[in-house]
Design a protein around this motif. Structure first.
Motif, mmCIF file in Angstrom:
data_model
loop_
_atom_site.group_PDB
_atom_site.id
_atom_site.type_symbol
_atom_site.label_atom_id
_atom_site.label_comp_id
_atom_site.label_asym_id
_atom_site.label_seq_id
_atom_site.Cartn_x
_atom_site.Cartn_y
_atom_site.Cartn_z
ATOM 1 N N ALA A 257 0.838 -1.202 0.000
ATOM 2 C CA ALA A 257 0.000 0.000 0.000
ATOM 3 C C ALA A 257 0.871 1.250 0.000
ATOM 4 N N GLU A 260 2.532 1.451 -3.574
ATOM 5 C CA GLU A 260 1.545 1.828 -4.592
ATOM 6 C C GLU A 260 1.094 3.270 -4.383
ATOM 7 N N GLY A 261 1.018 3.677 -3.105
ATOM 8 C CA GLY A 261 0.652 5.063 -2.821
ATOM 9 C C GLY A 261 1.693 6.041 -3.327
ATOM 10 N N LEU A 325 -7.386 3.474 1.513
ATOM 11 C CA LEU A 325 -7.410 2.801 0.211
ATOM 12 C C LEU A 325 -8.733 3.022 -0.505
ATOM 13 N N GLN A 328 -8.591 6.229 -2.343
ATOM 14 C CA GLN A 328 -7.621 6.389 -3.436
ATOM 15 C C GLN A 328 -7.624 5.232 -4.439
ATOM 16 N N ALA A 329 -8.446 4.218 -4.223
ATOM 17 C CA ALA A 329 -8.361 2.985 -5.010
ATOM 18 C C ALA A 329 -8.545 3.211 -6.503
ATOM 19 N N LEU A 335 -3.530 0.001 -6.256
ATOM 20 C CA LEU A 335 -4.244 0.449 -5.065
ATOM 21 C C LEU A 335 -5.574 -0.286 -4.897
ATOM 22 N N CYS A 338 -4.839 -3.582 -3.381
ATOM 23 C CA CYS A 338 -4.572 -3.414 -1.954
ATOM 24 C C CYS A 338 -5.870 -3.237 -1.170
ATOM 25 N N ARG A 339 -6.814 -2.496 -1.752
ATOM 26 C CA ARG A 339 -8.111 -2.304 -1.089
ATOM 27 C C ARG A 339 -8.821 -3.641 -0.892
#
Length: 652
Positions: A257, A260-261, A325, A328-329, A335, A338-339
């Motif tokens: 996360a 990716e962020g 997440l 921002q997904a 992302l 990750c969510r």
């Protein structure tokens, strides 16, 4: 199908293709039993003693069957051996035009996406990881498979692999920009097209779970499934038919996360903060336990005052990361993945904490740097039986250790194979002439503090007589460490110069290679060396087992199963604990005699072989070795075999 007797004859195609091929009656009989099971889509449980040649016994009829075959092994080492050597030999010998594919789990293949991300990120736990990254990058450019076992310069357990491989949860799938050259997808395409696919037990059961969930499938449909090292199936299947949430999954989610962020939502600081907070909470959860390793039942966790607050903190931090997440997904596929992972882990944690099921055991397992929260079914028999009854195909289960004195009831009961045909073929090796079983007198009770020192004292004369060349196998890490310390002290005191190797000071394959090359070494090990280890010739002439390998009665799974069996009015010791110990002991004892020329002594220190009634049942399950209780017989055995004298320091 071609005539099996001709194929396995002294002048048949196998004899012409294989150096030192021997005609073995048990091998031919097993091949016939496998061929019959394939022809009639039936189930066969086949125990084949060391030297029977079980691999060729199932490969020959399988390759001649004309159907799709899946072969599943217990270890990746055997998986590679089957694919690289055994199947190729049989295919060439029989002149059968079958295609073969090797398929492993995702974590065994380099992922181009995560490799690229790791190169850009450049933040690793150790300098060694950073040094190894360019090696992996070059390997990914030149390799046809991406299989990390093909890159021996980077150990398979190196930390860097977690940065450059994917999991089912974080794979981007068809949305990935590297999808067209994905090593995993190429391996799966080859598996779908092949006649024979070689997998391992973990991958097989991962596929079963995915199919049951209606998500996807990893393996192609098949006519025949063969399980080699089938004695490992009950434990492997139990883990996959249950559920596990690990602290490693949480820290990896936090890491992904964060990365990716950085790539897609750099300006959104709350996501970075939430990821770092979850990482710390997951590590603190492991630190709630002071032990290096261990297993704890759910009800015992109340005694640990740090566990519940640490678990609450994980859940709180995971919720916060989920919120970040969610916000921002939409900004990237990474992302979004990750969510989904965060949502799944949150659901699994909630179920583990709150869901009580009389048929499931909740427990915690500790590793040196990780913690697993497990929910495991008490029995997989009904679940696995459903898998078999739902498919019209043949199922072959084979190993050197499936029965207790020729009785298969324990194994068939565990796997739900009550109606399966079971047959055993004894080893063709001359155990009576080439091997001795030594059970020393005057050993204290195994549960006393003096037991390990007494075992080392009893083993020392045998080690000297054998000229080193020994495995000392312990049933616990604690006993192994104590035994290693005591033996090292005695070697110094007696000025013995046998090289002393111990589990943990290097990878298992490296230790075994050093053991073989040294020729007079003593290797001390625990569970890792009880099975799947093949040292032929004089380098291994003595195997010492400290005690009968009964699982500790406070093990959460064992305790729950014992309670269930006894509650049903049955005898858990005779039905479960004793058979489990016998099968494990047979695995350890099987390290000694690996070919027809091997000679050696098996020493079992445990006095219960004679002091308890069940000792006779255990002895009857071992190969027919010459039995002794006196060290003089051991010394005479090695003297007759020409064992080298004990090396001592100059002037000793």
């Amino acid at each position: 199908m071609q005539d099996l007797e001709t194929l396995f004859s002294a002048d048949g195609p196998l004899a012409r293709a294989v150096t030192d091929f021997r005609v073995r009656r048990g091998q031919l009989e097993m091949a016939r039993a496998v061929a019959d099971a394939i022809e009639h889509n039936s189930v066969l449980v086949a125990e084949a003693g060391t030297g029977t040649g079980k691999t060729f016994a199932y490969l020959v009829p399988a390759l001649l069957s004309g159907g799709k075959v899946i072969i599943s092994t217990g270890t990746k080492t055997l998986q590679d051996q089957l694919f690289d050597r055994d199947i190729q030999v049989v295919r060439e010998a029989l002149k059968v035009p079958v295609t073969v594919a090797l398929l492993k789990g995702r974590a065994n293949y380099v992922c181009h996406y995560y490799l690229e991300r790791a190169q850009h990120e450049g933040r690793f736990t150790t300098r060694e990881d950073a040094r190894r990254l360019p090696l992996i990058a070059n390997f990914a450019r030149t390799s046809a498979t991406g299989d990390k076992s093909d890159l021996p310069t980077v150990p398979e357990d190196a930390g860097i692999w977690s940065y450059v491989t994917s999991t089912r949860e974080n794979c981007l799938g068809s949305e990935c920009g590297h999808y067209s050259k994905c090593f995993v997808m190429e391996a799966r395409r080859q598996a779908l097209a092949a006649d024979v696919v070689v997998v391992n037990h973990h991958l097989f059961f991962a596929d079963v779970v995915l199919r049951d969930e209606g998500v996807s499938e990893l393996l192609p449909a098949s006519n025949t499934i063969i399980f080699d090292e089938a004695h490992q199936l009950p434990e492997t299947a139990s883990l996959f038919f249950g559920q596990t949430v690990s602290s490693s999954q949480l820290t990896e989610l936090a890491r992904d996360a964060r990365m990716e962020g950085v790539a897609a939502a750099r300006e959104y600081a709350p996501l970075q903060d939430a990821a770092q907070a979850l990482d710390k909470a997951a590590r603190d959860l492991r630190l709630a336990f002071r032990d290096d390793s261990g297993r704890f039942p759910f009800h015992a966790l109340a005694q640990n005052r740090e566990f519940e607050p640490a678990l609450n903190a994980v859940c709180t931090r995971l919720d916060a990361l989920q919120a970040g997440l969610e916000a921002q997904a939409e900004r990237s596929e990474g992302l979004e993945k990750c969510r989904l992972r965060a949502w799944t882990l949150d659901d699994q944690l909630t179920r583990w904490r709150d869901h009580e099921d009389p048929d499931t055991v909740r427990w915690v397992e500790l590793f040196s740097h990780a913690l697993h929260l497990n929910a495991t079914p008490l029995s997989i028999a009904e679940i696995f039986q459903g898998q078999i009854s739902g498919h019209a195909r043949s199922w072959i289960f084979t190993s050197a250790t499936l029965s207790v004195g020729g009785d298969f009831r324990h194994y068939r009961g565990q796997m739900g194979l009550i109606e399966a045909h079971a047959q055993a073929w004894e080893s063709p090796f001359d155990f009576a002439g080439h091997a001795m079983l030594y059970v020393p007198r005057d050993m204290p009770a195994p549960n006393t503090p003096d037991y390990t020192p007494a075992g080392i004292a009893a083993a020392l004369p045998a080690i000297e007589a054998s000229g080193g060349r020994a495995f000392l196998l312990f049933t616990s890490l604690r006993a192994m460490r104590e035994g290693h310390q005591l033996l090292a002290e005695e070697f110094r005191r007696r000025q013995l110069e046998f090289p002393l190797l111990v589990q943990g000071e290097g990878p298992r394959t490296e230790l075994l290679e050093r053991f073989r090359q040294l020729g007079n070494a003593v290797l001390i090990g625990s569970a890792s060396f009880w099975e799947g280890v093949d040292v032929r010739g004089e380098a291994l002439s003595l195997v010492v087992i400290d005690k009968l390998p009964f699982a500790p009665p406070d093990d959460p799974l064992l305790a729950a199963r014992i309670e269930r069996i006894n509650h049903e009015g049955r005898n858990a010791f005779n039905e479960y604990q004793l058979p489990q110990a016998v099968i494990a002991l047979k695995q350890g004892a099987g390290r000694l005699i690996r070919d027809e020329h091997d000679r050696g002594v098996l020493m079992i220190c445990d006095p219960r072989l004679y002091s308890r009634g069940y000792g006779k049942r255990i002895l009857a399950s071992l190969p027919p070795m010459t039995l002794t209780r006196g060290i003089a017989d051991v010394e005479a055995f090695f003297a007759a075999a020409g064992a080298k004298p004990s090396p001592r320091s100059p002037g000793a």
